[in-house]
Motif scaffolding. Structure first.
Motif, PDB file in Angstrom:
ATOM      1  N   MET A  41       0.834  -1.210   0.000  1.00  0.00           N
ATOM      2  CA  MET A  41       0.000   0.000   0.000  1.00  0.00           C
ATOM      3  C   MET A  41       0.869   1.261   0.000  1.00  0.00           C
ATOM      4  SD  MET A  41      -3.152   0.586  -0.235  1.00  0.00           S
ATOM      5  CE  MET A  41      -4.074   2.102  -0.338  1.00  0.00           C
ATOM      6  N   ARG A  42       1.920   1.205   0.754  1.00  0.00           N
ATOM      7  CA  ARG A  42       2.804   2.367   0.818  1.00  0.00           C
ATOM      8  C   ARG A  42       3.505   2.575  -0.526  1.00  0.00           C
ATOM      9  NH1 ARG A  42       6.948   3.089   5.832  1.00  0.00           N
ATOM     10  NH2 ARG A  42       5.125   3.639   6.995  1.00  0.00           N
ATOM     11  N   GLN A  43       3.778   1.469  -1.190  1.00  0.00           N
ATOM     12  CA  GLN A  43       4.446   1.559  -2.501  1.00  0.00           C
ATOM     13  C   GLN A  43       3.541   2.256  -3.523  1.00  0.00           C
ATOM     14  OE1 GLN A  43       5.760  -2.388  -3.558  1.00  0.00           O
ATOM     15  NE2 GLN A  43       7.854  -1.853  -3.031  1.00  0.00           N
ATOM     16  N   LEU A  44       2.232   1.971  -3.420  1.00  0.00           N
ATOM     17  CA  LEU A  44       1.270   2.587  -4.336  1.00  0.00           C
ATOM     18  C   LEU A  44       1.266   4.107  -4.145  1.00  0.00           C
ATOM     19  CD1 LEU A  44      -0.882   1.639  -6.450  1.00  0.00           C
ATOM     20  CD2 LEU A  44      -2.560   2.094  -4.667  1.00  0.00           C
ATOM     21  N   LEU A  45       1.253   4.517  -2.866  1.00  0.00           N
ATOM     22  CA  LEU A  45       1.285   5.961  -2.561  1.00  0.00           C
ATOM     23  C   LEU A  45       2.557   6.593  -3.112  1.00  0.00           C
ATOM     24  CD1 LEU A  45      -0.150   6.092   1.038  1.00  0.00           C
ATOM     25  CD2 LEU A  45      -1.065   7.261  -0.946  1.00  0.00           C
ATOM     26  N   LEU A  46       3.641   5.886  -2.962  1.00  0.00           N
ATOM     27  CA  LEU A  46       4.926   6.385  -3.451  1.00  0.00           C
ATOM     28  C   LEU A  46       4.887   6.525  -4.975  1.00  0.00           C
ATOM     29  CD1 LEU A  46       7.732   6.977  -2.040  1.00  0.00           C
ATOM     30  CD2 LEU A  46       8.479   4.890  -3.171  1.00  0.00           C
ATOM     31  N   LEU A  47       4.243   5.530  -5.599  1.00  0.00           N
ATOM     32  CA  LEU A  47       4.128   5.537  -7.063  1.00  0.00           C
ATOM     33  C   LEU A  47       3.338   6.763  -7.528  1.00  0.00           C
ATOM     34  CD1 LEU A  47       5.235   3.250  -8.954  1.00  0.00           C
ATOM     35  CD2 LEU A  47       2.835   2.738  -9.412  1.00  0.00           C
ATOM     36  N   ILE A  48       2.228   7.036  -6.800  1.00  0.00           N
ATOM     37  CA  ILE A  48       1.391   8.202  -7.148  1.00  0.00           C
ATOM     38  C   ILE A  48       2.184   9.493  -6.969  1.00  0.00           C
ATOM     39  CG2 ILE A  48      -0.612   9.550  -6.400  1.00  0.00           C
ATOM     40  CD1 ILE A  48      -1.927   6.775  -5.734  1.00  0.00           C
ATOM     41  N   PHE A  49       2.939   9.533  -5.879  1.00  0.00           N
ATOM     42  CA  PHE A  49       3.743  10.725  -5.592  1.00  0.00           C
ATOM     43  C   PHE A  49       4.776  10.938  -6.700  1.00  0.00           C
ATOM     44  CE2 PHE A  49       7.654  12.476  -3.770  1.00  0.00           C
ATOM     45  CZ  PHE A  49       7.198  13.720  -3.405  1.00  0.00           C
ATOM     46  N   VAL A  50       5.416   9.839  -7.091  1.00  0.00           N
ATOM     47  CA  VAL A  50       6.436   9.920  -8.140  1.00  0.00           C
ATOM     48  C   VAL A  50       5.797  10.376  -9.452  1.00  0.00           C
ATOM     49  CG1 VAL A  50       7.953   8.516  -9.601  1.00  0.00           C
ATOM     50  CG2 VAL A  50       8.049   8.270  -7.112  1.00  0.00           C
ATOM     51  N   PHE A  51       4.574   9.885  -9.692  1.00  0.00           N
ATOM     52  CA  PHE A  51       3.858  10.247 -10.922  1.00  0.00           C
ATOM     53  C   PHE A  51       3.622  11.760 -10.979  1.00  0.00           C
ATOM     54  CE2 PHE A  51      -0.301  10.998 -12.955  1.00  0.00           C
ATOM     55  CZ  PHE A  51       0.032  10.655 -14.250  1.00  0.00           C
ATOM     56  N   PHE A  52       3.104  12.304  -9.869  1.00  0.00           N
ATOM     57  CA  PHE A  52       2.835  13.749  -9.814  1.00  0.00           C
ATOM     58  C   PHE A  52       4.129  14.555  -9.875  1.00  0.00           C
ATOM     59  CE2 PHE A  52      -1.422  12.595  -8.208  1.00  0.00           C
ATOM     60  CZ  PHE A  52      -2.165  13.403  -9.042  1.00  0.00           C
ATOM     61  N   ALA A  53       5.147  14.046  -9.181  1.00  0.00           N
ATOM     62  CA  ALA A  53       6.432  14.745  -9.156  1.00  0.00           C
ATOM     63  C   ALA A  53       7.032  14.822 -10.556  1.00  0.00           C
ATOM     64  CB  ALA A  53       7.388  14.033  -8.208  1.00  0.00           C
ATOM     65  N   SER A  54       6.917  13.718 -11.287  1.00  0.00           N
ATOM     66  CA  SER A  54       7.486  13.683 -12.639  1.00  0.00           C
ATOM     67  C   SER A  54       6.713  14.635 -13.559  1.00  0.00           C
ATOM     68  CB  SER A  54       7.453  12.256 -13.196  1.00  0.00           C
ATOM     69  OG  SER A  54       6.127  11.828 -13.322  1.00  0.00           O
ATOM     70  N   GLN A  55       5.388  14.697 -13.349  1.00  0.00           N
ATOM     71  CA  GLN A  55       4.568  15.604 -14.171  1.00  0.00           C
ATOM     72  C   GLN A  55       4.967  17.052 -13.911  1.00  0.00           C
ATOM     73  OE1 GLN A  55       0.349  15.163 -13.826  1.00  0.00           O
ATOM     74  NE2 GLN A  55       0.254  14.248 -15.838  1.00  0.00           N
ATOM     75  N   TRP A  56       5.149  17.356 -12.633  1.00  0.00           N
ATOM     76  CA  TRP A  56       5.535  18.720 -12.246  1.00  0.00           C
ATOM     77  C   TRP A  56       6.890  19.075 -12.839  1.00  0.00           C
ATOM     78  CZ3 TRP A  56       9.665  20.172  -9.012  1.00  0.00           C
ATOM     79  CH2 TRP A  56       9.673  21.526  -8.647  1.00  0.00           C
ATOM     80  N   LEU A  57       7.797  18.102 -12.772  1.00  0.00           N
ATOM     81  CA  LEU A  57       9.142  18.308 -13.295  1.00  0.00           C
ATOM     82  C   LEU A  57       9.084  18.518 -14.809  1.00  0.00           C
ATOM     83  CD1 LEU A  57      11.783  18.154 -11.540  1.00  0.00           C
ATOM     84  CD2 LEU A  57      12.297  16.082 -12.832  1.00  0.00           C
ATOM     85  N   PHE A  58       8.238  17.710 -15.464  1.00  0.00           N
ATOM     86  CA  PHE A  58       8.102  17.800 -16.925  1.00  0.00           C
ATOM     87  C   PHE A  58       7.562  19.178 -17.312  1.00  0.00           C
ATOM     88  CE2 PHE A  58       5.528  17.101 -20.799  1.00  0.00           C
ATOM     89  CZ  PHE A  58       6.544  16.705 -21.639  1.00  0.00           C
ATOM     90  N   LYS A  59       6.565  19.645 -16.566  1.00  0.00           N
ATOM     91  CA  LYS A  59       5.966  20.957 -16.833  1.00  0.00           C
ATOM     92  C   LYS A  59       7.007  22.063 -16.673  1.00  0.00           C
ATOM     93  CE  LYS A  59       1.505  21.136 -15.411  1.00  0.00           C
ATOM     94  NZ  LYS A  59       0.429  21.486 -14.467  1.00  0.00           N
ATOM     95  N   LYS A  60       7.798  21.933 -15.606  1.00  0.00           N
ATOM     96  CA  LYS A  60       8.830  22.933 -15.318  1.00  0.00           C
ATOM     97  C   LYS A  60       9.883  22.944 -16.418  1.00  0.00           C
ATOM     98  CE  LYS A  60      11.419  24.619 -11.370  1.00  0.00           C
ATOM     99  NZ  LYS A  60      12.019  24.261 -10.090  1.00  0.00           N
ATOM    100  N   LEU A  61      10.240  21.740 -16.867  1.00  0.00           N
ATOM    101  CA  LEU A  61      11.243  21.602 -17.923  1.00  0.00           C
ATOM    102  C   LEU A  61      10.729  22.229 -19.215  1.00  0.00           C
ATOM    103  CD1 LEU A  61      14.019  19.935 -17.709  1.00  0.00           C
ATOM    104  CD2 LEU A  61      12.935  18.397 -19.329  1.00  0.00           C
ATOM    105  N   LYS A  62       9.446  21.977 -19.496  1.00  0.00           N
ATOM    106  CA  LYS A  62       8.830  22.482 -20.723  1.00  0.00           C
ATOM    107  C   LYS A  62       8.820  24.011 -20.701  1.00  0.00           C
ATOM    108  CE  LYS A  62       4.906  21.152 -23.566  1.00  0.00           C
ATOM    109  NZ  LYS A  62       3.569  20.545 -23.514  1.00  0.00           N
ATOM    110  N   ARG A  63       8.486  24.565 -19.525  1.00  0.00           N
ATOM    111  CA  ARG A  63       8.451  26.018 -19.377  1.00  0.00           C
ATOM    112  C   ARG A  63       9.836  26.620 -19.560  1.00  0.00           C
ATOM    113  NH1 ARG A  63       5.329  28.198 -14.199  1.00  0.00           N
ATOM    114  NH2 ARG A  63       3.726  26.878 -15.050  1.00  0.00           N
ATOM    115  N   ALA A  64      10.832  25.954 -19.002  1.00  0.00           N
ATOM    116  CA  ALA A  64      12.215  26.424 -19.109  1.00  0.00           C
ATOM    117  C   ALA A  64      12.656  26.402 -20.571  1.00  0.00           C
ATOM    118  CB  ALA A  64      13.122  25.544 -18.268  1.00  0.00           C
ATOM    119  N   GLN A  65      12.234  25.364 -21.284  1.00  0.00           N
ATOM    120  CA  GLN A  65      12.588  25.252 -22.708  1.00  0.00           C
ATOM    121  C   GLN A  65      11.930  26.384 -23.493  1.00  0.00           C
ATOM    122  OE1 GLN A  65      11.547  21.310 -23.960  1.00  0.00           O
ATOM    123  NE2 GLN A  65      13.665  20.637 -24.015  1.00  0.00           N
TER     124      GLN A  65
END
Ligand SMILES: [Zn+2]
Length: 100
Positions: free
Chosen positions: A1-25
């Motif tokens: 169960m904790r792994q699932l939460l971690l997976l969701i967190f990683v998913f959102f974190a990666s999306q945020w990072l991708f958005k930030k990267l796109k903006r920087a580009q």
């Protein structure tokens, strides 16, 4: 169960990072294009479609009939003039009613 939460967190974190990267580009691309473009990019797409500045309403010169922006017009004795020279000339001239 904790792994699932971690997976969701990683998913959102990666999306945020991708958005930030796109903006920087996008910012980097605008900077390459020109300084004005970079300034507009910082405001975002919503601010780019601003209302155009309203032009000055034109007023007619009482002496020569030329239309002048109201910000540049000279107002004297209730009349508007294109220049101070015309305001003076109009004031110096006797009114038509008195002449007749
Ligand atoms: Zn005039």
């Amino acid at each position: 169960m904790r792994q699932l939460l971690l997976l969701i967190f990683v998913f959102f974190a990666s999306q945020w990072l991708f958005k930030k990267l796109k903006r920087a580009q996008a910012a980097a691309g605008a900077q390459a294009g020109g300084g004005a473009g970079a300034a507009r990019a910082s405001h975002g797409p919503a601010a780019s479609g601003g209302a155009p500045q309203l032009p000055d309403p034109l007023v007619r010169c009482a002496e020569c009939g030329v239309h002048t922006p109201s910000s540049e017009a000279i107002i004297a004795a209730g009349h508007r003039f294109c220049s101070a020279d015309h305001a003076r000339r109009h004031a110096a001239r006797p009114t038509g009613r008195d002449a007749r």
